[in-house]
Design a protein around this motif. Structure first.
Motif, short mmCIF file in Angstrom:
data_model
loop_
_atom_site.label_atom_id
_atom_site.label_comp_id
_atom_site.label_asym_id
_atom_site.label_seq_id
_atom_site.Cartn_x
_atom_site.Cartn_y
_atom_site.Cartn_z
N TYR B 8 0.83 -1.20 0.00
CA TYR B 8 0.00 0.00 0.00
C TYR B 8 0.87 1.26 0.00
O TYR B 8 0.59 2.23 -0.71
CB TYR B 8 -0.94 -0.01 1.21
CG TYR B 8 -1.98 1.09 1.14
CD1 TYR B 8 -2.96 1.07 0.16
CD2 TYR B 8 -1.96 2.16 2.03
CE1 TYR B 8 -3.90 2.08 0.07
CE2 TYR B 8 -2.90 3.17 1.95
CZ TYR B 8 -3.87 3.12 0.97
OH TYR B 8 -4.80 4.13 0.86
N LEU B 9 1.94 1.20 0.78
CA LEU B 9 2.88 2.34 0.82
C LEU B 9 3.47 2.56 -0.57
O LEU B 9 3.53 3.70 -1.06
CB LEU B 9 3.99 2.03 1.83
CG LEU B 9 5.12 3.04 1.94
CD1 LEU B 9 4.59 4.37 2.48
CD2 LEU B 9 6.23 2.52 2.84
N PHE B 10 3.85 1.47 -1.21
CA PHE B 10 4.43 1.55 -2.55
C PHE B 10 3.39 2.11 -3.53
O PHE B 10 3.70 2.94 -4.39
CB PHE B 10 4.89 0.15 -2.98
CG PHE B 10 5.58 0.12 -4.31
CD1 PHE B 10 6.76 0.82 -4.53
CD2 PHE B 10 5.06 -0.62 -5.36
CE1 PHE B 10 7.40 0.80 -5.76
CE2 PHE B 10 5.69 -0.65 -6.60
CZ PHE B 10 6.86 0.06 -6.79
N PHE B 15 1.53 6.33 -7.13
CA PHE B 15 0.47 7.25 -7.51
C PHE B 15 0.97 8.69 -7.55
O PHE B 15 0.65 9.46 -8.46
CB PHE B 15 -0.71 7.13 -6.53
CG PHE B 15 -1.81 8.09 -6.83
CD1 PHE B 15 -2.79 7.77 -7.75
CD2 PHE B 15 -1.84 9.35 -6.25
CE1 PHE B 15 -3.79 8.67 -8.07
CE2 PHE B 15 -2.83 10.26 -6.56
CZ PHE B 15 -3.81 9.92 -7.47
N LEU B 16 1.78 9.04 -6.57
CA LEU B 16 2.27 10.43 -6.51
C LEU B 16 3.14 10.78 -7.71
O LEU B 16 3.02 11.85 -8.31
CB LEU B 16 3.03 10.66 -5.19
CG LEU B 16 2.16 10.62 -3.93
CD1 LEU B 16 3.03 10.70 -2.68
CD2 LEU B 16 1.15 11.75 -3.93
N VAL B 17 4.01 9.85 -8.09
CA VAL B 17 4.89 10.13 -9.23
C VAL B 17 4.10 10.16 -10.54
O VAL B 17 4.26 11.09 -11.34
CB VAL B 17 6.03 9.08 -9.30
CG1 VAL B 17 6.83 9.25 -10.59
CG2 VAL B 17 6.95 9.23 -8.10
N ARG B 34 -5.88 14.97 -8.46
CA ARG B 34 -4.90 13.95 -8.02
C ARG B 34 -4.55 14.12 -6.54
O ARG B 34 -4.36 13.16 -5.81
CB ARG B 34 -3.62 14.03 -8.86
CG ARG B 34 -3.81 13.77 -10.33
CD ARG B 34 -4.30 12.36 -10.63
NE ARG B 34 -4.61 12.22 -12.05
CZ ARG B 34 -5.76 11.78 -12.52
NH1 ARG B 34 -6.73 11.41 -11.70
NH2 ARG B 34 -5.96 11.68 -13.82
N LEU B 35 -4.48 15.38 -6.10
CA LEU B 35 -4.16 15.61 -4.69
C LEU B 35 -5.29 15.11 -3.79
O LEU B 35 -5.03 14.53 -2.72
CB LEU B 35 -3.89 17.10 -4.44
CG LEU B 35 -2.56 17.59 -5.02
CD1 LEU B 35 -2.46 19.11 -4.93
CD2 LEU B 35 -1.38 16.96 -4.29
N PHE B 39 -5.15 12.33 -0.95
CA PHE B 39 -5.73 12.50 0.40
C PHE B 39 -6.49 11.23 0.78
O PHE B 39 -6.35 10.69 1.88
CB PHE B 39 -6.68 13.71 0.40
CG PHE B 39 -7.40 13.92 1.72
CD1 PHE B 39 -6.99 14.92 2.60
CD2 PHE B 39 -8.47 13.12 2.08
CE1 PHE B 39 -7.64 15.10 3.81
CE2 PHE B 39 -9.12 13.29 3.30
CZ PHE B 39 -8.71 14.29 4.16
N SER B 40 -7.30 10.78 -0.17
CA SER B 40 -8.13 9.61 0.07
C SER B 40 -7.27 8.39 0.42
O SER B 40 -7.62 7.59 1.29
CB SER B 40 -8.98 9.36 -1.18
OG SER B 40 -9.83 8.30 -0.99
N MET B 41 -6.14 8.26 -0.27
CA MET B 41 -5.25 7.12 0.00
C MET B 41 -4.58 7.28 1.37
O MET B 41 -4.45 6.32 2.13
CB MET B 41 -4.17 7.03 -1.09
CG MET B 41 -4.73 6.69 -2.46
SD MET B 41 -3.48 6.84 -3.76
CE MET B 41 -3.02 5.13 -3.97
N VAL B 42 -4.16 8.50 1.68
CA VAL B 42 -3.48 8.75 2.96
C VAL B 42 -4.45 8.52 4.13
O VAL B 42 -4.08 7.95 5.15
CB VAL B 42 -2.90 10.19 2.99
CG1 VAL B 42 -2.45 10.58 4.39
CG2 VAL B 42 -1.73 10.30 2.02
N ALA B 43 -5.70 8.95 3.94
CA ALA B 43 -6.69 8.80 5.02
C ALA B 43 -6.93 7.33 5.35
O ALA B 43 -7.44 7.00 6.42
CB ALA B 43 -8.00 9.48 4.62
#
Lengths: 178, 99
Positions: B8-10, B15-17, B34-35, B39-43
């Motif tokens: 998930y971290l990977f 996704f960010l790149v 995209r931001l 956010f949705s992924m970080v949450a």
């Protein structure tokens, strides 16, 4: 074709066109290879300039590969689709700059989307992905460039129809009979 | 489970790149989009990282983002949506830091 058959055909076609939606939520059940082949079969009947058929397709149902593709595709916003068709431009079949061949690819895409809808499947074209990285991931030959992903699955949503401009707003001139 | 979390971290990093790369050629509104996806992924991180507990506020925001992100919006409506989210966050910051 009889007149009656012609009327039925045009009604069915218009209904298919009007009712198709971009579906982004899918049931987690698999899509059969037979159905995916039917989608590609529909695509290969699309018109193309000089009948050059500048397309190639990659069918993906392997979960690991789907997950890897999603990692390089910010446009796949919802959950992983059960299947994907990667629509590729075969630059080996390119004449001149090949820009107009992207229109051919668009026609192939629309055939896939309509056929998917006719089969009771949901589909959504995705352009937000990294073509170069995807080619590397799938070990594609250099002349094969991914241009579009089409997610496919059994739909679990039926999006509302989007607003469309009226015919009189899009037809800007008519040169009819004198 | 450990391997899944690592993945998930990977996934977030990838996704960010790719989100950044897409921003060079995609419509302007795709940047904020995209931001919000990020956010949705970080949450969702508390589901994957031990020691982090679910943040109710972030989960509520995530739900709101996920439900609206693909709604048909023009750039102006999208900007209003992002402004609405930031105001909700401002209230939460006030609540957490100043009360």
């Amino acid at each position: 074709m009889t007149c009656e058959k012609q009327i039925v055909l045009h009604e069915v076609l218009l209904k298919t066109i009007e009712e198709r939606r971009s579906v982004r939520r899918y049931a987690q059940e698999p899509v059969s290879l037979d159905d995916l082949n039917l989608l590609v079969d529909a695509a290969r009947w699309a018109p193309s300039g000089g009948n050059l058929q500048p397309w190639k397709f990659v069918i993906v149902t392997n979960k690991k590969m789907l997950e890897a593709i999603k990692m390089m595709s910010p446009g796949i916003i919802r959950n992983l689709p059960p299947a994907l068709i990667v629509l590729c431009h075969d630059e080996g079949r390119m004449v001149g700059g090949g820009e107009t061949q992207l229109l051919d690819m668009g026609a192939a895409m629309q055939n896939i989307l309509l056929m998917a809808h006719a089969l009771g499947l949901g589909a959504c074209p995705i352009a937000s992905f990294d073509s170069e990285s995807l080619a590397e991931l799938m070990d594609l030959p250099g002349e094969i460039k991914p241009v579009l992903l089409i997610c496919v699955g059994k739909p679990v949503e039926k999006p509302d129809p989007p607003l469309k401009l009226a015919i009189e707003d899009v037809v800007i001139k008519v040169f009819g009979e004198r | 489970m450990e391997e899944k979390n690592q993945e998930y971290l990977f996934e977030i990093a990838c996704f960010l790149v790719y989100g950044a790369k897409g921003c060079f050629r995609e419509p302007k509104a795709y940047g904020p989009l995209r931001l919000l996806q990020a956010f949705s992924m970080v949450a969702e991180l508390p589901k994957h990282v031990s020691g982090l507990s679910e943040d109710e506020f972030l989960s509520k925001m995530k739900k709101e983002i996920d439900e609206n992100i693909l709604r048909e919006m023009n750039d102006e409506q999208f900007e209003q949506f992002v402004s609405k989210l930031s105001l909700e966050i401002a209230k939460e910051i006030k609540n957490r830091k100043l009360r």
